[in-house]
Scaffold this motif. Structure first.
Motif, PDB file in Angstrom:
ATOM      1  N   ASN A 121      35.326  31.994  41.407  1.00 35.42           N
ATOM      2  CA  ASN A 121      36.481  32.820  41.726  1.00 35.42           C
ATOM      3  C   ASN A 121      36.486  33.050  43.244  1.00 35.42           C
ATOM      4  O   ASN A 121      36.112  34.116  43.729  1.00 35.42           O
ATOM      5  CB  ASN A 121      36.419  34.155  40.979  1.00 35.42           C
ATOM      6  CG  ASN A 121      36.361  33.946  39.479  1.00 35.42           C
ATOM      7  OD1 ASN A 121      37.274  33.370  38.893  1.00 35.42           O
ATOM      8  ND2 ASN A 121      35.291  34.394  38.841  1.00 35.42           N
ATOM      9  N   ASP A 125      35.494  36.539  44.874  1.00 33.63           N
ATOM     10  CA  ASP A 125      34.112  36.633  45.339  1.00 33.63           C
ATOM     11  C   ASP A 125      34.047  36.916  46.826  1.00 33.63           C
ATOM     12  O   ASP A 125      33.266  37.747  47.288  1.00 33.63           O
ATOM     13  CB  ASP A 125      33.371  35.330  45.028  1.00 33.63           C
ATOM     14  CG  ASP A 125      33.174  35.126  43.531  1.00 33.63           C
ATOM     15  OD1 ASP A 125      33.354  36.097  42.785  1.00 33.63           O
ATOM     16  OD2 ASP A 125      32.849  33.999  43.125  1.00 33.63           O
ATOM     17  N   LYS A 128      35.149  40.590  47.513  1.00 30.33           N
ATOM     18  CA  LYS A 128      34.106  41.570  47.197  1.00 30.33           C
ATOM     19  C   LYS A 128      33.029  41.570  48.267  1.00 30.33           C
ATOM     20  O   LYS A 128      32.549  42.628  48.692  1.00 30.33           O
ATOM     21  CB  LYS A 128      33.493  41.254  45.828  1.00 30.33           C
ATOM     22  CG  LYS A 128      34.422  41.532  44.666  1.00 30.33           C
ATOM     23  CD  LYS A 128      33.838  41.079  43.357  1.00 30.33           C
ATOM     24  CE  LYS A 128      32.678  41.909  42.919  1.00 30.33           C
ATOM     25  NZ  LYS A 128      32.190  41.535  41.571  1.00 30.33           N
ATOM     26  N   ARG A 129      32.657  40.370  48.743  1.00 31.15           N
ATOM     27  CA  ARG A 129      31.612  40.276  49.767  1.00 31.15           C
ATOM     28  C   ARG A 129      32.066  40.945  51.053  1.00 31.15           C
ATOM     29  O   ARG A 129      31.326  41.724  51.655  1.00 31.15           O
ATOM     30  CB  ARG A 129      31.270  38.799  50.018  1.00 31.15           C
ATOM     31  CG  ARG A 129      30.194  38.606  51.078  1.00 31.15           C
ATOM     32  CD  ARG A 129      29.770  37.143  51.151  1.00 31.15           C
ATOM     33  NE  ARG A 129      28.735  36.966  52.146  1.00 31.15           N
ATOM     34  CZ  ARG A 129      28.963  36.687  53.414  1.00 31.15           C
ATOM     35  NH1 ARG A 129      30.221  36.565  53.846  1.00 31.15           N
ATOM     36  NH2 ARG A 129      27.974  36.537  54.272  1.00 31.15           N
ATOM     37  N   GLU A 143      26.307  38.379  45.442  1.00 26.43           N
ATOM     38  CA  GLU A 143      26.305  38.801  44.042  1.00 26.43           C
ATOM     39  C   GLU A 143      25.742  37.674  43.199  1.00 26.43           C
ATOM     40  O   GLU A 143      26.164  36.529  43.321  1.00 26.43           O
ATOM     41  CB  GLU A 143      27.726  39.141  43.590  1.00 26.43           C
ATOM     42  CG  GLU A 143      27.780  39.725  42.188  1.00 26.43           C
ATOM     43  CD  GLU A 143      29.161  40.244  41.838  1.00 26.43           C
ATOM     44  OE1 GLU A 143      29.281  41.002  40.868  1.00 26.43           O
ATOM     45  OE2 GLU A 143      30.126  39.878  42.523  1.00 26.43           O
ATOM     46  N   THR A 149      22.313  42.271  42.691  1.00 23.24           N
ATOM     47  CA  THR A 149      22.806  41.676  43.917  1.00 23.24           C
ATOM     48  C   THR A 149      21.640  41.521  44.883  1.00 23.24           C
ATOM     49  O   THR A 149      20.610  42.183  44.755  1.00 23.24           O
ATOM     50  CB  THR A 149      23.892  42.550  44.587  1.00 23.24           C
ATOM     51  OG1 THR A 149      23.354  43.854  44.839  1.00 23.24           O
ATOM     52  CG2 THR A 149      25.109  42.689  43.703  1.00 23.24           C
TER      53      THR A 149
END
Length: 220
Positions: A121, A125, A128-129, A143, A149
């Motif tokens: 994704n 991804d 989020k990072r 992650e 994590t």
């Protein structure tokens, strides 16, 4: 095909696919990139081994002998239909270690149902990072599957001058210090006697709650 390195087929030479292909090639992996766009094929032909083919066509799958590759990455992002058909064709050809980029939850669900082993994704991804990095708590964030994590942080003030054992990092917080990088020194794996200094970069693994507790414990 020689098996001295991992053979990887990368389908799609957009920004994501070309970055994957270039990275694998730089790492010495046996890479073949494929795209149906002659312009992209010409652009990348001097950088990585590349052929022009439409992988939604079963004949193209057979012509490049896709079944001989250890791994395939389907990096098609401009057409969900082409992504799904290509993934299905590669699975039918016998490629079991298959990574496929998804552009939506629905797309990911379809890829998973037809048997793609890994769903990437990419935008989610990356978002989020970046969110975790922008928050300022982490120097880097990865992650991994499940609840855990891996992050890189500076030594929290309450742990400065203490060894990993004395700070009871695992006992009190449930995290693992994978290693420590001190300025000007080589990376060291996280043995219990290592001292954590103020400007050290710690690579730690745990759940987000455990990591945040470790970071902020001295401020509570």
């Amino acid at each position: 095909m020689a098996k001295s390195s991992k053979s990887v087929l990368v389908v799609g030479l957009g920004r994501f696919g070309s970055a994957v292909a270039m990275t694998l090639d730089a790492m010495g992996q046996d890479v073949l990139a494929v795209d149906k766009d002659p312009g992209l094929v010409a652009r990348w032909s001097t950088h990585v081994p590349v052929v022009q083919a439409d992988m939604t066509d079963v004949l193209a799958i057979e012509q490049i002998d896709a079944s001989q590759f250890d791994t395939a990455v389907v990096a098609i992002g401009d057409s969900v239909e082409a992504s799904v058909i290509t993934t299905g064709n590669l699975l039918d050809a016998g490629v079991t270690d298959l990574w496929a980029k998804s552009v939506s939850v629905q797309h990911a669900r379809i890829l998973q149902r037809i048997g793609a082993r890994h769903i990437i994704n990419a935008e989610t991804d990356a978002g989020k990072r970046v969110g975790h990095l922008v928050s300022g708590n982490y120097l880097d964030y990865i992650e991994i599957e499940g609840a855990h994590t891996v992050v890189k942080i500076h030594t929290p003030s309450h742990a400065v001058g203490k060894s990993i054992e004395d700070a009871q990092v695992h006992e009190r917080y449930g995290i693992t210090v994978v290693g420590i990088k001190s300025p000007g020194k080589e990376f060291q794996y996280g043995s219990k006697e290592l001292i954590m200094h103020r400007n050290d970069e710690l690579v730690i693994m745990g759940t987000e709650d455990q990591i945040d507790k470790f970071i902020h414990d001295g401020n509570r």
